[in-house]
Design a protein around this motif. Structure first.
Motif, short mmCIF file in Angstrom:
data_model
loop_
_atom_site.label_atom_id
_atom_site.label_comp_id
_atom_site.label_asym_id
_atom_site.label_seq_id
_atom_site.Cartn_x
_atom_site.Cartn_y
_atom_site.Cartn_z
N CYS A 44 78.27 21.62 43.66
CA CYS A 44 77.13 21.71 44.57
C CYS A 44 77.39 20.94 45.86
CB CYS A 44 75.89 21.13 43.90
SG CYS A 44 75.52 21.82 42.29
N GLY A 45 76.67 21.34 46.90
CA GLY A 45 76.65 20.61 48.16
C GLY A 45 75.22 20.23 48.48
N VAL A 46 75.03 19.04 49.06
CA VAL A 46 73.68 18.53 49.32
C VAL A 46 73.59 18.06 50.77
CG1 VAL A 46 71.90 16.89 48.64
CG2 VAL A 46 73.54 17.73 46.93
N ASP A 47 72.63 18.60 51.52
CA ASP A 47 72.33 18.13 52.86
C ASP A 47 70.89 17.61 52.86
OD1 ASP A 47 72.83 17.70 55.62
OD2 ASP A 47 71.71 19.50 56.13
N TRP A 48 70.73 16.29 52.96
CA TRP A 48 69.39 15.71 52.91
C TRP A 48 68.57 16.11 54.13
CZ3 TRP A 48 69.33 14.29 48.17
CH2 TRP A 48 70.40 13.61 47.58
N VAL A 61 73.03 23.66 47.59
CA VAL A 61 73.61 24.95 47.22
C VAL A 61 74.47 24.77 45.97
CG1 VAL A 61 73.62 25.80 49.60
CG2 VAL A 61 75.66 24.68 48.68
N VAL A 62 74.54 25.82 45.19
CA VAL A 62 75.40 25.83 44.00
C VAL A 62 76.49 26.87 44.20
CG1 VAL A 62 75.53 26.11 41.50
CG2 VAL A 62 73.44 25.18 42.55
N ILE A 63 77.72 26.45 44.00
CA ILE A 63 78.88 27.34 44.12
C ILE A 63 79.47 27.55 42.73
CG2 ILE A 63 81.11 27.76 45.22
CD1 ILE A 63 78.77 27.45 47.19
N LEU A 69 78.38 31.72 46.33
CA LEU A 69 77.17 30.93 46.52
C LEU A 69 76.09 31.57 45.65
CD1 LEU A 69 75.71 29.73 49.96
CD2 LEU A 69 74.38 29.99 47.87
N ILE A 70 75.74 30.91 44.56
CA ILE A 70 74.87 31.54 43.56
C ILE A 70 73.45 31.00 43.56
CG2 ILE A 70 76.78 32.19 42.06
CD1 ILE A 70 76.22 29.76 40.34
N GLU A 71 73.23 29.84 44.20
CA GLU A 71 71.87 29.33 44.33
C GLU A 71 71.74 28.61 45.67
OE1 GLU A 71 70.17 26.98 41.24
OE2 GLU A 71 70.99 28.22 39.61
#
Length: 406
Positions: free
Chosen positions: A249-253, A262-264, A274-276
């Motif tokens: 996952c990647g997280v941008d606060w 996002v979930v990869i 990119l699934i979520e």
């Protein structure tokens, strides 16, 4: 034969440095084009030349500057290569300096102004500046001013940057009897196989990355960042997803601007999906903890979350909640290039029915021509995507551990 060792372009550099009198020689151009290889050898030649000059002048220990952005880049680009090629393994003193061919080599780090501390006041008989365009201008100028010993000369190499960069305008574009430069393209490195060069070209994103990495040009970025994204190819419906084996996952606060997770998912062959997409405004950290815990339930407790480091308290909260949260390396150009390469090679796909904000950002995420980086707009989901892709696949250095703290 010398042609068995060096390419035609490298031989041209050798001839120019041997037959001419000069003060600064800069090699600039494409990645993997052979710049650093020839400069590493010139570095050794220069040390031997300095030793001869010192012997004539009765100088017991002449000094020479070896400069790079950081200690790790000097090791990776220069010292490790010298070890691999010639089994040269320096013995470092407590200041991380060493003696080679009877010359004291003093390391200077050009990535910040503090890097000049090691060379202030010294008289150097030359310098080798690696990745010169990444140097702070005042550090570069200090190195030049230190090279005042008899016959001192400076060699440097760099990949291209913005055409308004000071290194290009003040040095490369202003040749003289004492300043010379050489431009390299990928195809100049004829020791690379044709297949390898074609593979590099096939995977290099269009636009600025192509012009800089393949042609070695100093060009401005222009237009949409992800030029190779093609909605007709890169959107799929989630019902057609293949079997996925890895998730991250990647997280941008965010708060006033949108926050995003996002979930990869990846297949065994490294194709990413990119699934979520989770994107919201005006939500506190409790909301994002709940989102992350839901992702853990679907994809496993150890799924990594590559997080924007701008909110360390949020990263700590995730970790306290037993979420596998890590600070992301936020290198913008490198991160953007890693995503762009996947679009270029059709190795990144977007589940169209699982995203709402991505479609609004992908065509509005554009370059800032002056800065050579993406404009900080329409980038909430795209930043999260960049953190995930770049950090999950960031190369891990496998370097020989030299003594001296490098």
């Amino acid at each position: 034969m010398i042609s068995n060792i060096y390419t035609d372009k490298q031989i041209a550099v050798l001839n120019a440095t041997i037959k001419k009198d000069w003060f600064i020689t800069l090699l600039h151009g494409a990645k993997r084009s052979g710049k650093t290889k020839i400069n590493n050898d010139l570095f050794l030649f220069e040390l031997r030349r300095v030793r001869k000059i010192a012997d004539k002048e009765g100088i017991k220990e002449p000094m020479y500057i070896l400069a790079g952005v950081s200690s790790s880049t000097i090791q990776k680009n220069i010292l490790q290569e010298l070890y691999n090629m010639y089994a040269i393994e320096p013995k470092f003193d407590k200041h991380n300096n060493f003696i080679l061919f009877g010359v004291k080599v003093v390391q200077a780090y050009t990535g910040n102004i503090g890097g000049v501390g090691a060379i202030r006041g010294m008289t150097a008989h030359g310098a080798y500046i690696n990745e010169a365009s990444l140097a702070r201008q005042e550090v570069f100028a200090e190195i030049v001013s230190r090279c005042s010993g008899t016959g001192a000369r400076i060699v440097g190499d760099t990949n291209p940057d913005n055409p308004e960069h000071w290194l290009k305008k003040e040095y490369i574009d202003n040749p003289s009897d004492k300043i010379q430069s050489f431009h390299f393209e990928l195809d100049d490195n004829t020791f690379l196989s044709d297949d390898y060069r074609e593979n590099i070209k096939a995977s290099t994103p269009s636009g600025m990355f192509w012009d800089r990495d393949i042609r070695g040009l100093w060009v401005s970025a222009d237009g949409v960042v992800y030029q190779d994204f093609d909605a007709s190819k890169h959107y799929i419906q989630s019902k057609y997803l293949p079997s996925l084996s890895t998730f991250y996952c990647g997280v941008d606060w965010g708060y006033e601007h949108w926050g995003s997770i996002v979930v990869i998912g990846e297949t065994d062959d490294g194709t990413a999906y990119l699934i979520e997409e989770h994107a919201k405004q005006f939500e506190e950290i409790d909301y994002w903890v709940d989102i992350a815990k839901g992702i853990q339930q679907r994809y496993g407790l150890r799924v990594p979350f590559w997080c924007d480091s701008a909110r360390p308290e949020h990263v700590v909260r995730f970790q306290r909640e037993r979420i596998n949260a890590m600070n992301a390396d936020k290198a913008r150009l490198s991160g953007v290039e890693s995503v762009a390469k996947l679009f270029k090679t059709d190795k990144l796909f977007i589940c169209r029915d699982k995203v709402t904000k991505f479609p609004n950002e992908i065509y509005q995420y554009v370059w800032d021509k002056k800065k050579g980086e993406p404009i900080k707009e329409y980038d909430d989901v795209l930043d999260a995507l960049r953190y995930a892709i770049y950090n999950q696949h960031k190369p891990k250095a496998k370097l020989k551990s030299f003594r001296g703290g490098l």
